[in-house]
Design a protein around this motif. Sequence first.
Motif, PDB file in Angstrom:
ATOM      1  N   ASP A   1      -7.541   9.531   2.656  1.00 18.28           N
ATOM      2  CA  ASP A   1      -8.429   8.859   1.937  1.00 18.28           C
ATOM      3  C   ASP A   1      -8.049   7.431   1.729  1.00 18.28           C
ATOM      4  N   GLU A   2      -6.934   7.052   1.893  1.00 16.33           N
ATOM      5  CA  GLU A   2      -6.573   5.703   1.852  1.00 16.33           C
ATOM      6  C   GLU A   2      -6.808   4.898   3.136  1.00 16.33           C
ATOM      7  N   PHE A   3      -6.461   5.283   4.152  1.00 14.61           N
ATOM      8  CA  PHE A   3      -6.673   4.636   5.357  1.00 14.61           C
ATOM      9  C   PHE A   3      -7.840   4.686   6.354  1.00 14.61           C
ATOM     10  N   VAL A   4      -8.512   5.960   6.147  1.00 14.01           N
ATOM     11  CA  VAL A   4      -9.710   6.206   6.954  1.00 14.01           C
ATOM     12  C   VAL A   4     -10.924   6.009   6.085  1.00 14.01           C
ATOM     13  N   VAL A   5     -10.860   6.447   4.992  1.00 15.72           N
ATOM     14  CA  VAL A   5     -12.046   6.301   4.016  1.00 15.72           C
ATOM     15  C   VAL A   5     -12.174   4.819   3.307  1.00 15.72           C
ATOM     16  N   ARG A   6     -11.226   4.539   2.599  1.00 11.23           N
ATOM     17  CA  ARG A   6     -10.969   3.504   1.969  1.00 11.23           C
ATOM     18  C   ARG A   6     -11.113   2.074   2.609  1.00 11.23           C
ATOM     19  N   ARG A   7      -9.829   2.076   3.410  1.00  9.11           N
ATOM     20  CA  ARG A   7      -9.246   0.865   4.139  1.00  9.11           C
ATOM     21  C   ARG A   7      -9.984   0.425   5.455  1.00  9.11           C
ATOM     22  N   ARG A   8     -10.170   1.766   6.135  1.00 11.40           N
ATOM     23  CA  ARG A   8     -10.582   1.925   7.339  1.00 11.40           C
ATOM     24  C   ARG A   8      -9.757   1.139   8.496  1.00 11.40           C
ATOM     25  N   TRP A   9      -8.548   1.329   8.364  1.00 10.86           N
ATOM     26  CA  TRP A   9      -7.420   0.931   9.381  1.00 10.86           C
ATOM     27  C   TRP A   9      -7.664   1.705  10.447  1.00 10.86           C
ATOM     28  N   LEU A  10      -8.076   2.884  10.490  1.00  9.22           N
ATOM     29  CA  LEU A  10      -8.075   3.568  11.627  1.00  9.22           C
ATOM     30  C   LEU A  10      -9.436   4.584  11.587  1.00  9.22           C
ATOM     31  N   ASP A  11      -9.884   4.922  12.523  1.00 13.09           N
ATOM     32  CA  ASP A  11     -11.208   5.955  12.622  1.00 13.09           C
ATOM     33  C   ASP A  11     -10.602   7.306  12.363  1.00 13.09           C
TER      34      ASP A  11
ATOM     35  N   VAL B   1       0.720  -1.356   0.102  1.00 11.55           N
ATOM     36  CA  VAL B   1       0.126  -0.201   0.052  1.00 11.55           C
ATOM     37  C   VAL B   1       0.758   1.251  -0.147  1.00 11.55           C
ATOM     38  N   PHE B   2       1.950   1.406   0.919  1.00 11.34           N
ATOM     39  CA  PHE B   2       2.572   2.511   0.822  1.00 11.34           C
ATOM     40  C   PHE B   2       3.714   2.638  -0.205  1.00 11.34           C
ATOM     41  N   LEU B   3       4.101   1.424  -0.974  1.00  5.30           N
ATOM     42  CA  LEU B   3       4.822   1.631  -2.056  1.00  5.30           C
ATOM     43  C   LEU B   3       3.916   2.352  -3.192  1.00  5.30           C
ATOM     44  N   ARG B   4       2.684   1.810  -3.366  1.00  7.17           N
ATOM     45  CA  ARG B   4       1.726   2.660  -4.366  1.00  7.17           C
ATOM     46  C   ARG B   4       1.558   4.238  -3.931  1.00  7.17           C
ATOM     47  N   LEU B   5       1.719   4.510  -2.634  1.00  5.74           N
ATOM     48  CA  LEU B   5       1.398   6.052  -2.244  1.00  5.74           C
ATOM     49  C   LEU B   5       2.752   6.639  -2.643  1.00  5.74           C
ATOM     50  N   GLY B   6       3.930   5.901  -2.158  1.00  7.07           N
ATOM     51  CA  GLY B   6       5.171   6.503  -2.477  1.00  7.07           C
ATOM     52  C   GLY B   6       5.570   6.795  -4.038  1.00  7.07           C
TER      53      GLY B   6
END
Length: 416
Positions: free
Chosen positions: A52-62, A31-36
């Motif tokens: 957008d990636e971790f809160v909205v799409r993947r919901r890894w944290l609120d 995931v971070f390689l794509r962001l990089g």
Amino acid sequence: MSAEPQPPLSAADAGVSPSLPAGSAAEVLLVFLRLGLSSFGGPIAHIGYFRDEFVVRRRWLDEQAFVDLVALCQFLPGPASSQVGFSIGLMHAGYWGALAAWIGFTLPSAVALVIFAYGVGALTGLAVTGLLHGLKLVAVAIVAQAVWGMARTLCPDRQRASIAALAALIILLSGSAAAQIGSIVLGALAGLWLCGGEPPAVTGHMTMPVSRAVGVVALALYGVLLVGLPILQNLSGSPAVALFDGFYRSGALVFGGGHVVLPLLREAFVPPGWVTDDAFLAGYGAAQAVPGPLFTFAAYLGAVVKISPHGIPGAVLGLFGIFIPGILVLLGTLPFWDDFRKRAGAQAVMRGVNAAVVGLLGAALYNPVWTSTVKTSADFAVALAGFVLLAAWRAPPLIVVVLGACAGVALALTGW
């Protein structure tokens, strides 16, 4: 009669930490390689990509955990967006996930800048001279935009504007590394005295899978390296230790965003003769054209530096040296942040430090960025156009870099 369905409890409401490791390091790395590879636009844009990636799409944290995390990383010295990414990897997959997040986000731009370093050294001619001059003019525009934006946000009142002006005067009249550190310390003291009227803006609760024992060790190591590396260099005379110390000290004292690393790195590398001013500013301009964190500029410097190690080993040493202090201070602060951030005095100190940082960057805009680059009215026109594109038109930095480089080549070939 059945009860109405209730919305699911958030991690915080349920009494469970939203930051317990729950994934794999390989997943974090991809995931971070794509962001990089795709995160252009600087640290503020990076934070938007992360949300957008971790809160909205993947919901890894609120949302609340993310806001708290961003607040912490903006408070600390170091590269804020990289620290946010490191923390998200830590929350999702533990320490290996944190390492994977850092590698994935950092590697693409670091590789690109090392390639640029080798390419510039292999090319000669009038067009190349113009290209490098165009990149230096882009650096003028980008630093000017950073000063403008940071001043509007971090110096909104006369107290903080005065702190910024005083810090700039200290740097311009002295110019030494000690003056830079002194201006930040003075900003902290002035902030505690002048900027304590606002109540602390504290919301929510944030936890991390880092124990207090680990935090204490990380903070101790941060301080030991900051104090001990110059001593070790004086005792050993090792150029590798001197190089690592230059990168480490610069990364350890950066408050307020990646652009602030410019005067610190220049003071560490240009006066000793390790890198020329022209090469320094050309690399800084090129760093605006790549995605990922601006701190990967250290890979370029490590590759072109005149002392040993240089090339690939120097680039690796530069990356580790400049990023390690921010990671150490982040790990050291995470277990204590939730209590510390509630103190009004802590926030007053940081208001003063941030104002001093604006003055530090403003002084760097004049010397060396302006004085070593803008020599003619045509130079001023290119720098001004770049600034307007960035500040008023919100043009992507990549576009401004390309246009500035082309303008530099045109000026060189036409003799302007």
